[in-house]
Enzyme design. Structure first.
Site, PDB file in Angstrom:
ATOM      1  N   HIS A 157      48.957  47.406  38.829  1.00 13.93           N
ATOM      2  CA  HIS A 157      48.150  46.640  37.871  1.00 13.93           C
ATOM      3  C   HIS A 157      47.974  47.394  36.562  1.00 13.93           C
ATOM      4  O   HIS A 157      48.151  48.614  36.499  1.00 13.93           O
ATOM      5  CB  HIS A 157      46.766  46.347  38.459  1.00 13.93           C
ATOM      6  CG  HIS A 157      46.767  45.216  39.452  1.00 13.93           C
ATOM      7  ND1 HIS A 157      47.086  45.396  40.771  1.00 13.93           N
ATOM      8  CD2 HIS A 157      46.493  43.897  39.300  1.00 13.93           C
ATOM      9  CE1 HIS A 157      47.005  44.228  41.402  1.00 13.93           C
ATOM     10  NE2 HIS A 157      46.653  43.309  40.531  1.00 13.93           N
ATOM     11  N   LYS A 161      41.889  47.833  35.205  1.00 12.72           N
ATOM     12  CA  LYS A 161      41.368  47.274  36.457  1.00 12.72           C
ATOM     13  C   LYS A 161      40.344  48.224  37.082  1.00 12.72           C
ATOM     14  O   LYS A 161      40.563  49.432  37.140  1.00 12.72           O
ATOM     15  CB  LYS A 161      42.523  47.010  37.437  1.00 12.72           C
ATOM     16  CG  LYS A 161      42.086  46.309  38.706  1.00 12.72           C
ATOM     17  CD  LYS A 161      43.244  45.671  39.435  1.00 12.72           C
ATOM     18  CE  LYS A 161      42.822  45.019  40.733  1.00 12.72           C
ATOM     19  NZ  LYS A 161      41.798  43.954  40.550  1.00 12.72           N
TER      20      LYS A 161
HETATM   21  N1  NDP Z   1      41.782  35.983  41.720  1.00  6.70           N
HETATM   22  C1  NDP Z   1      42.720  36.127  40.787  1.00  6.70           C
HETATM   23  O1  NDP Z   1      43.777  35.454  40.792  1.00  6.70           O
HETATM   24  C2  NDP Z   1      42.509  37.140  39.716  1.00  6.70           C
HETATM   25  C3  NDP Z   1      41.378  37.892  39.742  1.00  6.70           C
HETATM   26  N2  NDP Z   1      41.131  38.808  38.765  1.00  6.70           N
HETATM   27  C4  NDP Z   1      39.840  39.459  38.851  1.00  6.70           C
HETATM   28  O2  NDP Z   1      39.003  38.840  37.881  1.00  6.70           O
HETATM   29  C5  NDP Z   1      38.047  39.787  37.404  1.00  6.70           C
HETATM   30  C6  NDP Z   1      38.111  39.834  35.874  1.00  6.70           C
HETATM   31  O3  NDP Z   1      39.350  40.372  35.483  1.00  6.70           O
HETATM   32  P1  NDP Z   1      39.705  40.570  33.938  1.00  6.70           P
HETATM   33  O4  NDP Z   1      39.514  39.315  33.203  1.00  6.70           O
HETATM   34  O5  NDP Z   1      41.017  41.246  33.933  1.00  6.70           O
HETATM   35  O6  NDP Z   1      38.580  41.610  33.525  1.00  6.70           O
HETATM   36  P2  NDP Z   1      37.867  41.802  32.085  1.00  6.70           P
HETATM   37  O7  NDP Z   1      37.195  43.122  32.141  1.00  6.70           O
HETATM   38  O8  NDP Z   1      38.844  41.535  31.007  1.00  6.70           O
HETATM   39  O9  NDP Z   1      36.782  40.630  32.062  1.00  6.70           O
HETATM   40  C7  NDP Z   1      35.564  40.662  32.749  1.00  6.70           C
HETATM   41  C8  NDP Z   1      34.528  40.053  31.847  1.00  6.70           C
HETATM   42  O10 NDP Z   1      33.303  39.896  32.559  1.00  6.70           O
HETATM   43  C9  NDP Z   1      32.253  40.280  31.685  1.00  6.70           C
HETATM   44  N3  NDP Z   1      31.047  40.627  32.419  1.00  6.70           N
HETATM   45  C10 NDP Z   1      30.718  41.808  33.007  1.00  6.70           C
HETATM   46  N4  NDP Z   1      29.511  41.729  33.561  1.00  6.70           N
HETATM   47  C11 NDP Z   1      29.065  40.476  33.337  1.00  6.70           C
HETATM   48  C12 NDP Z   1      27.873  39.793  33.643  1.00  6.70           C
HETATM   49  N5  NDP Z   1      26.891  40.385  34.329  1.00  6.70           N
HETATM   50  N6  NDP Z   1      27.736  38.496  33.239  1.00  6.70           N
HETATM   51  C13 NDP Z   1      28.716  37.880  32.560  1.00  6.70           C
HETATM   52  N7  NDP Z   1      29.877  38.492  32.216  1.00  6.70           N
HETATM   53  C14 NDP Z   1      30.045  39.768  32.607  1.00  6.70           C
HETATM   54  C15 NDP Z   1      32.838  41.463  30.936  1.00  6.70           C
HETATM   55  O11 NDP Z   1      32.103  41.760  29.774  1.00  6.70           O
HETATM   56  P3  NDP Z   1      32.080  43.334  29.285  1.00  6.70           P
HETATM   57  O12 NDP Z   1      33.492  43.688  29.038  1.00  6.70           O
HETATM   58  O13 NDP Z   1      31.222  43.282  28.065  1.00  6.70           O
HETATM   59  O14 NDP Z   1      31.448  44.117  30.427  1.00  6.70           O
HETATM   60  C16 NDP Z   1      34.226  40.920  30.632  1.00  6.70           C
HETATM   61  O15 NDP Z   1      34.221  40.104  29.483  1.00  6.70           O
HETATM   62  C17 NDP Z   1      38.376  41.109  38.096  1.00  6.70           C
HETATM   63  O16 NDP Z   1      37.556  41.248  39.239  1.00  6.70           O
HETATM   64  C18 NDP Z   1      39.831  40.928  38.530  1.00  6.70           C
HETATM   65  O17 NDP Z   1      40.153  41.698  39.660  1.00  6.70           O
HETATM   66  C19 NDP Z   1      41.991  39.006  37.734  1.00  6.70           C
HETATM   67  C20 NDP Z   1      43.157  38.305  37.663  1.00  6.70           C
HETATM   68  C21 NDP Z   1      43.518  37.312  38.669  1.00  6.70           C
HETATM   69  O1  LIG Z   2      42.528  42.645  38.086  1.00  6.97           O
HETATM   70  C1  LIG Z   2      43.574  41.946  38.024  1.00  6.97           C
HETATM   71  O2  LIG Z   2      44.255  41.872  37.005  1.00  6.97           O
HETATM   72  C2  LIG Z   2      43.952  41.170  39.208  1.00  6.97           C
HETATM   73  N1  LIG Z   2      43.150  41.152  40.218  1.00  6.97           N
HETATM   74  C3  LIG Z   2      43.347  40.445  41.432  1.00  6.97           C
HETATM   75  C4  LIG Z   2      43.429  41.432  42.585  1.00  6.97           C
HETATM   76  O3  LIG Z   2      42.647  42.391  42.631  1.00  6.97           O
HETATM   77  O4  LIG Z   2      44.253  41.222  43.487  1.00  6.97           O
HETATM   78  C5  LIG Z   2      44.469  39.454  41.371  1.00  6.97           C
HETATM   79  C6  LIG Z   2      45.644  39.898  40.550  1.00  6.97           C
HETATM   80  O5  LIG Z   2      46.302  40.884  41.267  1.00  6.97           O
HETATM   81  C7  LIG Z   2      45.198  40.388  39.192  1.00  6.97           C
END
Ligand code: NDP
Ligand SMILES: O=C(O)C1=N[C@H](C(=O)O)C[C@H](O)C1
Length: 268
Positions: A157, A161
């Site tokens: 990743h 992350k």
């Molecule tokens: N299930 C799936 O298919 C996928 C899952 N993911 C997961 O999704 C999540 C987000 O990933 P990603 O977008 O890359 O991460 P980012 O860090 O880019 O985004 C997370 C966002 O959440 C915000 N945030 C943090 N705390 C809070 C809160 N208490 N209330 C509201 N917003 C908050 C952060 O703000 P700030 O930066 O200001 O803290 C940031 O804008 C991760 O857990 C990742 O593993 C990712 C890709 C695919």
């Molecule tokens: O953090 C990410 O980017 C992603 N998180 C998910 C995971 O933890 O498996 C899904 C995907 O791999 C992207």
């Protein structure tokens, strides 16, 4: 649901996945974005934030406040392991169905949240990976493990992350463990000369986490048998890969009255 429009709020709306989800929701005719929640943009409208769709929908920092000011059917949570569970609990409290991509949930979290969903008779979906190719990679891995039980998972990743191993790697190991007896792999006398060299241990399966700039989300599941290996690999090269799965989960959550863990349980 009062009519066929599904009202959606998004926590983590300003993040990498959240921004993509905002675009998906605002471009889906039967979805209506009612609020975004993040840590930076409370009090603004999406139309005032660079890179966001030009919609006059408000942003909040407080999820309770967003729910008290807007009727909402589904919350999409894309935040981080620290807040994902809390956001689900708040959604349940307000009668809102959570669809959660945030990773880092423990098996106990999933059990306890399932109990809340059941008690409230509210649909909910936690999916460690919303990309259809990743679901197929996990399903094919489960099929292969029945015949080739020596297996290692390498997930790769981007370096922003927070959690390791990835939710997808853990879900893959859980699915494999349904068909594979726990067993130690490798030499019985092997020794790690550098701590961590063999990776994490899930019932004897090893999981390795690579974090590098330039990567998005990738996983290889490598099986070893006598005189042969099999590698099953999936690559998300762009976060748009997750959006059809999120759209399907939002639609499906409206028809459920329990929590479902894993997109593989809702796709035909
Ligand atoms: N299930 C799936 O298919 C996928 C899952 N993911 C997961 O999704 C999540 C987000 O990933 P990603 O977008 O890359 O991460 P980012 O860090 O880019 O985004 C997370 C966002 O959440 C915000 N945030 C943090 N705390 C809070 C809160 N208490 N209330 C509201 N917003 C908050 C952060 O703000 P700030 O930066 O200001 O803290 C940031 O804008 C991760 O857990 C990742 O593993 C990712 C890709 C695919
Ligand atoms: O953090 C990410 O980017 C992603 N998180 C998910 C995971 O933890 O498996 C899904 C995907 O791999 C992207």
């Amino acid at each position: 649901m009062s009519n066929s429009i599904i009202k959606v709020a998004i926590t983590g709306a300003g993040g990498k996945m959240g921004m993509e989800a905002v675009k998906m929701v605002t471009s889906t005719p039967h979805f209506q974005l009612v609020a975004g929640i993040d840590t930076q943009n409370g009090g603004k409208l999406f139309s005032e934030i660079p890179g966001m769709p030009n919609v006059d929908v408000p942003m909040y920092t407080d999820l309770h406040k967003a729910f008290s000011e807007h009727e909402c059917d589904v919350l999409i949570d894309l935040t981080n392991p620290k807040f994902g569970r809390k956001h689900m609990e708040i959604a349940f409290e307000h009668g809102v169905r959570p669809v959660v991509g945030t990773t880092g949930f423990t098996e106990k979290d999933v059990e306890e949240l399932s109990a809340i969903a059941e008690e409230k008779a509210l649909g909910a979906i936690i999916a460690p990976n919303f990309a259809i190719g990743a679901i197929l990679m996990m399903k094919f891995s489960q099929m292969a493990a029945k015949y080739l039980p020596d297996v290692e998972i390498i997930e790769m990743h981007h370096d922003r992350k927070l959690d390791a191993p990835s939710g997808t790697a853990i879900k893959t190991a859980q699915l494999i463990s349904e068909v594979r007896e726990p067993k130690q792999q490798g030499h019985e006398d092997e020794k790690e000369e550098l701590p961590g060299a063999k990776g994490a241990d899930y019932q004897g399966m090893r999981i390795h986490s690579v974090r590098l700039p330039g990567l998005v989300a990738h996983q290889e599941v490598i099986f070893g048998g006598i005189g042969q290996t099999l590698t099953i690999r999936h690559d998300s090269i762009d976060r748009t890969s997750f959006m059809p799965g999120i759209r399907l989960a939002v639609e499906t959550a409206m028809k459920l009255d329990v929590l479902v863990y894993g997109l593989e349980n809702i796709i035909e």
